[in-house]
Design a protein around this motif. Structure first.
Motif, PDB file in Angstrom:
ATOM      1  N   ARG A 172      56.895  66.635  51.806  1.00  0.00           N
ATOM      2  CA  ARG A 172      55.728  67.335  51.278  1.00  0.00           C
ATOM      3  C   ARG A 172      55.394  66.797  49.886  1.00  0.00           C
ATOM      4  O   ARG A 172      56.287  66.526  49.087  1.00  0.00           O
ATOM      5  N   GLY A 173      54.131  66.645  49.630  1.00  0.00           N
ATOM      6  CA  GLY A 173      53.719  66.211  48.304  1.00  0.00           C
ATOM      7  C   GLY A 173      53.659  64.716  48.114  1.00  0.00           C
ATOM      8  O   GLY A 173      53.372  64.244  47.017  1.00  0.00           O
ATOM      9  N   GLY A 174      53.934  63.949  49.161  1.00  0.00           N
ATOM     10  CA  GLY A 174      53.823  62.504  49.063  1.00  0.00           C
ATOM     11  C   GLY A 174      54.974  61.854  48.324  1.00  0.00           C
ATOM     12  O   GLY A 174      56.052  62.436  48.157  1.00  0.00           O
ATOM     13  N   ILE A 175      54.743  60.642  47.848  1.00  0.00           N
ATOM     14  CA  ILE A 175      55.791  59.834  47.238  1.00  0.00           C
ATOM     15  C   ILE A 175      56.037  60.250  45.794  1.00  0.00           C
ATOM     16  O   ILE A 175      55.107  60.451  45.013  1.00  0.00           O
ATOM     17  N   ARG A 176      57.320  60.368  45.447  1.00  0.00           N
ATOM     18  CA  ARG A 176      57.728  60.676  44.080  1.00  0.00           C
ATOM     19  C   ARG A 176      58.303  59.409  43.446  1.00  0.00           C
ATOM     20  O   ARG A 176      59.449  59.031  43.716  1.00  0.00           O
ATOM     21  N   HIS A 177      57.538  58.769  42.598  1.00  0.00           N
ATOM     22  CA  HIS A 177      57.989  57.536  41.969  1.00  0.00           C
ATOM     23  C   HIS A 177      59.051  57.790  40.897  1.00  0.00           C
ATOM     24  O   HIS A 177      59.753  56.860  40.490  1.00  0.00           O
ATOM     25  N   ASP A 178      59.195  59.057  40.470  1.00  0.00           N
ATOM     26  CA  ASP A 178      60.199  59.363  39.450  1.00  0.00           C
ATOM     27  C   ASP A 178      61.620  59.306  39.994  1.00  0.00           C
ATOM     28  O   ASP A 178      62.587  59.349  39.229  1.00  0.00           O
ATOM     29  N   GLN A 179      61.772  59.175  41.315  1.00  0.00           N
ATOM     30  CA  GLN A 179      63.108  59.117  41.921  1.00  0.00           C
ATOM     31  C   GLN A 179      63.564  57.683  42.205  1.00  0.00           C
ATOM     32  O   GLN A 179      64.576  57.475  42.865  1.00  0.00           O
ATOM     33  N   GLY A 180      62.831  56.710  41.682  1.00  0.00           N
ATOM     34  CA  GLY A 180      63.221  55.325  41.870  1.00  0.00           C
ATOM     35  C   GLY A 180      62.422  54.646  42.969  1.00  0.00           C
ATOM     36  O   GLY A 180      61.817  55.301  43.819  1.00  0.00           O
ATOM     37  N   SER A 181      62.441  53.314  42.962  1.00  0.00           N
ATOM     38  CA  SER A 181      61.652  52.561  43.945  1.00  0.00           C
ATOM     39  C   SER A 181      62.170  52.720  45.359  1.00  0.00           C
ATOM     40  O   SER A 181      61.462  52.415  46.322  1.00  0.00           O
ATOM     41  N   ARG A 296      76.359  53.538  48.922  1.00  0.00           N
ATOM     42  CA  ARG A 296      75.182  54.333  48.603  1.00  0.00           C
ATOM     43  C   ARG A 296      74.294  53.462  47.727  1.00  0.00           C
ATOM     44  O   ARG A 296      74.756  52.516  47.082  1.00  0.00           O
ATOM     45  N   PHE A 297      73.011  53.768  47.720  1.00  0.00           N
ATOM     46  CA  PHE A 297      72.115  53.035  46.834  1.00  0.00           C
ATOM     47  C   PHE A 297      72.449  53.350  45.380  1.00  0.00           C
ATOM     48  O   PHE A 297      72.794  54.497  45.047  1.00  0.00           O
ATOM     49  N   PRO A 298      72.355  52.366  44.490  1.00  0.00           N
ATOM     50  CA  PRO A 298      72.609  52.640  43.076  1.00  0.00           C
ATOM     51  C   PRO A 298      71.549  53.581  42.505  1.00  0.00           C
ATOM     52  O   PRO A 298      70.420  53.650  42.991  1.00  0.00           O
ATOM     53  N   ASP A 299      71.932  54.301  41.447  1.00  0.00           N
ATOM     54  CA  ASP A 299      71.019  55.263  40.840  1.00  0.00           C
ATOM     55  C   ASP A 299      69.757  54.594  40.319  1.00  0.00           C
ATOM     56  O   ASP A 299      68.689  55.220  40.275  1.00  0.00           O
ATOM     57  N   SER A 300      69.863  53.332  39.918  1.00  0.00           N
ATOM     58  CA  SER A 300      68.688  52.629  39.419  1.00  0.00           C
ATOM     59  C   SER A 300      67.635  52.436  40.502  1.00  0.00           C
ATOM     60  O   SER A 300      66.453  52.267  40.201  1.00  0.00           O
ATOM     61  N   TYR A 301      68.061  52.476  41.767  1.00  0.00           N
ATOM     62  CA  TYR A 301      67.143  52.295  42.896  1.00  0.00           C
ATOM     63  C   TYR A 301      66.730  53.615  43.517  1.00  0.00           C
ATOM     64  O   TYR A 301      65.575  53.804  43.902  1.00  0.00           O
ATOM     65  N   SER A 302      67.675  54.546  43.617  1.00  0.00           N
ATOM     66  CA  SER A 302      67.394  55.837  44.248  1.00  0.00           C
ATOM     67  C   SER A 302      68.191  56.926  43.556  1.00  0.00           C
ATOM     68  O   SER A 302      69.421  56.903  43.568  1.00  0.00           O
ATOM     69  N   HIS A 303      67.491  57.871  42.938  1.00  0.00           N
ATOM     70  CA  HIS A 303      68.183  59.001  42.310  1.00  0.00           C
ATOM     71  C   HIS A 303      67.528  60.296  42.798  1.00  0.00           C
ATOM     72  O   HIS A 303      66.586  60.811  42.203  1.00  0.00           O
ATOM     73  N   PRO A 304      68.016  60.803  43.920  1.00  0.00           N
ATOM     74  CA  PRO A 304      67.444  62.020  44.520  1.00  0.00           C
ATOM     75  C   PRO A 304      67.760  63.258  43.696  1.00  0.00           C
ATOM     76  O   PRO A 304      68.522  63.214  42.724  1.00  0.00           O
ATOM     77  N   ASP A 305      67.177  64.373  44.107  1.00  0.00           N
ATOM     78  CA  ASP A 305      67.448  65.648  43.448  1.00  0.00           C
ATOM     79  C   ASP A 305      68.929  65.984  43.537  1.00  0.00           C
ATOM     80  O   ASP A 305      69.651  65.533  44.437  1.00  0.00           O
ATOM     81  N   GLU A 306      69.379  66.803  42.612  1.00  0.00           N
ATOM     82  CA  GLU A 306      70.781  67.201  42.554  1.00  0.00           C
ATOM     83  C   GLU A 306      71.206  67.861  43.874  1.00  0.00           C
ATOM     84  O   GLU A 306      70.497  68.696  44.423  1.00  0.00           O
ATOM     85  N   GLY A 307      72.336  67.462  44.360  1.00  0.00           N
ATOM     86  CA  GLY A 307      72.895  68.043  45.582  1.00  0.00           C
ATOM     87  C   GLY A 307      72.609  67.253  46.837  1.00  0.00           C
ATOM     88  O   GLY A 307      73.289  67.446  47.861  1.00  0.00           O
ATOM     89  N   VAL A 308      71.626  66.342  46.786  1.00  0.00           N
ATOM     90  CA  VAL A 308      71.266  65.597  47.986  1.00  0.00           C
ATOM     91  C   VAL A 308      72.392  64.644  48.404  1.00  0.00           C
ATOM     92  O   VAL A 308      72.758  64.571  49.573  1.00  0.00           O
ATOM     93  N   ARG A 309      72.950  63.910  47.439  1.00  0.00           N
ATOM     94  CA  ARG A 309      74.023  62.973  47.786  1.00  0.00           C
ATOM     95  C   ARG A 309      75.225  63.718  48.363  1.00  0.00           C
ATOM     96  O   ARG A 309      75.857  63.255  49.318  1.00  0.00           O
ATOM     97  N   GLU A 310      75.542  64.852  47.783  1.00  0.00           N
ATOM     98  CA  GLU A 310      76.677  65.647  48.277  1.00  0.00           C
ATOM     99  C   GLU A 310      76.431  66.116  49.709  1.00  0.00           C
ATOM    100  O   GLU A 310      77.346  66.122  50.541  1.00  0.00           O
ATOM    101  N   GLN A 311      75.186  66.507  49.981  1.00  0.00           N
ATOM    102  CA  GLN A 311      74.843  66.937  51.337  1.00  0.00           C
ATOM    103  C   GLN A 311      74.979  65.785  52.324  1.00  0.00           C
ATOM    104  O   GLN A 311      75.522  65.942  53.426  1.00  0.00           O
ATOM    105  N   MET A 312      74.489  64.594  51.931  1.00  0.00           N
ATOM    106  CA  MET A 312      74.582  63.430  52.806  1.00  0.00           C
ATOM    107  C   MET A 312      76.035  63.058  53.073  1.00  0.00           C
ATOM    108  O   MET A 312      76.418  62.730  54.199  1.00  0.00           O
ATOM    109  N   LYS A 313      76.855  63.121  52.039  1.00  0.00           N
ATOM    110  CA  LYS A 313      78.275  62.812  52.210  1.00  0.00           C
ATOM    111  C   LYS A 313      78.944  63.819  53.141  1.00  0.00           C
ATOM    112  O   LYS A 313      79.739  63.444  54.018  1.00  0.00           O
TER     113      LYS A 313
END
Length: 464
Positions: A172-181, A296-313
């Motif tokens: 929802r809300g389209g692409i968020r460029h603030d989370q990395g390319s 996992r992708f480096p933070d410089s490339y992808s930095h999702p909202d807090e808790g997302v990486r933990e959920q994926m793991k």
């Protein structure tokens, strides 16, 4: 069918978002659905969501509806006569707009570029030819990252000058460029429209191309099954290529069974029988699971909202725990070659290979078109410079990768050194299977695993 109801009216209960090709084929076989009705429903889904509704911009072209219905009617009549060409008879598919389709079907092959919008190809790509022969209906051409992500730097995955920006149907809300390319809202590329189209119910099946993740990554972001076949077993004749060393045709679907049926059609070895491997069992498999903290992708490339990486793991480890009692062997964690080992002196081995191979491939493709405004990579670059309002807009003014392939071609010695290095890394990867006595390595897809797969899957016959 009620009085006055058209034979092409599709059932209102037809759920294009969830039904895979096998389930649709069951409805066709039971005469609860016709291919003409299915085509009509898919086209309506495209009309309602591609430039309206969710505004997904996943498609670049579809043939005239009456032409598609005519093809579907022919396949329906064959079915009535008992002639079934295969398990995908009468099923629609969308193909990436880097894959040629014969002009008689009234769709251009643009690679997302206005420079090729008036070009005419000589005929179907080999894979499209095989699909038509198997009774698969080519429903349309999907949007992509322009020139398969080899136009310029800093272009968002899924954007092309012709098709605009493809977006995910799940975000929802389209692409968020603030989370990395490569953040989680990015739909992945370069076969973006193919993945989004299947997820959005445009078609149960899609083809993409892949050099380094261009099928697997967008399919992952669209919650699909996908497969990148072994390099060289599926023809790439009639497609826009970046690299003879890495490029393959990839498939996307809602089920592994659909992928097996697609591979059965596409692979050049007619004796290959992929559906027979669908055992629905882990009993004979020996699996090694990689550490998700390492992959996992480096933070410089992808930095999702807090808790997302933990959920994926957590989901990844939960899958491991469920598979472990069912498989012949599960080993965790298995250490495998890191993608950084593919590079030499901090420079990308992939771009060295691509810059060496891309120019001749582009020149050959363009020169062999029946009609085209550009006939070489150099002419393409100059066309873009002459039409900046179309091809170099303010948001994406770069064609740096095209220019690098023209002006910064590595030496043959440097190219061969990279090829030799990739071969050594591949040998190291292969040794892991033997040393751990495993058949498969399981790795989170939101990582650079596709780079490792591309390097290990290429043939080494190109070195001179």
């Amino acid at each position: 069918m009620g009085a006055g109801e058209s034979k092409h009216t599709f059932p209102s209960s037809l759920d294009l978002l969830t039904l895979d090709a096998i389930e649709l084929q069951s409805l066709l076989a039971a005469q609860k659905l016709t291919s003409a009705q299915l085509v009509k429903a898919c086209l309506e889904q495209i009309r309602s969501q591609d430039h309206k509704g969710l505004e997904l911009h996943a498609m670049i072209a579809t043939p005239p509806e009456q032409d598609l219905i005519k093809i579907a009617d022919t396949l329906d009549n064959e079915r009535k006569a008992g002639l079934i060409r295969g398990p995908l008879h009468g099923i629609p598919i969308i193909v990436k707009d880097a894959i040629a389709t014969d002009p008689q079907f009234k769709m251009k092959t643009t690679c997302g570029s206005h420079a090729l919008a008036s070009s005419i190809v000589s005929g179907d790509a080999r894979v499209v030819e095989k699909l038509r022969k198997a009774g698969v209906i080519i429903l349309g051409k999907s949007n992509l990252t322009e020139f398969c992500q080899m136009k310029g730097d800093n272009i968002t995955n899924g954007w092309s000058a012709v098709g605009g920006q493809t977006v995910s149907p799940y975000i929802r809300g389209g692409i968020r460029h603030d989370q990395g390319s490569g953040g989680p809202s990015i739909p992945g590329g370069s076969s973006t429209g193919s993945a989004v189209g299947v997820a959005a119910g445009y078609s149960p099946l899609a083809l993409g191309t892949e050099t380094d993740g261009s099928t697997i990554q967008p399919a992952n972001r669209a919650a699909l099954f996908a497969i990148k076949p072994t390099h060289g077993i599926v023809s790439v004749d009639g497609i826009w290529q970046l690299s003879t060393s890495f490029d393959v045709i990839g498939s996307m679907a809602k089920s592994a069974s659909d992928l097996a049926n697609l591979l059965h059609i596409l692979v050049e070895d007619e004796a290959a029988d992929y559906p027979r491997f669908l055992t629905r069992s882990f009993a004979d498999l020996r699996l090694g699971f990689a550490d998700p903290d390492m992959w996992r992708f480096p933070d410089s490339y992808s930095h999702p909202d807090e808790g997302v990486r933990e959920q994926m793991k957590a989901v990844y480890l939960d899958a491991l725990s469920k598979i472990q009692p069912l498989a012949a062997k599960v080993e965790y964690p298995v250490e495998i070659v890191q993608p950084e080992e593919l590079d030499i002196h901090g420079k990308s081995s992939f771009f060295t290979v691509i810059r060496y191979e891309y120019g001749p491939l582009a020149d050959s493709y363009l020169n062999n078109l029946v009609e085209s405004e550009v006939r070489s990579l150099d002419e393409l670059i100059k066309w873009n410079e002459a039409h900046p309002e179309l091809e170099l807009p303010k948001d994406y003014p770069s064609q740096s990768r095209l220019i690098a392939a023209r002006d910064q071609v590595p030496s043959t010695a440097d190219y061969n050194a990279v090829i030799s290095h990739l071969e050594k890394v591949t040998v190291e990867l292969g040794a892991i299977f033997d040393s751990h006595d495993i058949d498969l390595i399981v790795v989170p897809t939101d990582s650079r695993i596709c780079s490792l797969a591309s390097a290990s899957g290429r043939s080494y016959n190109n070195a001179k």
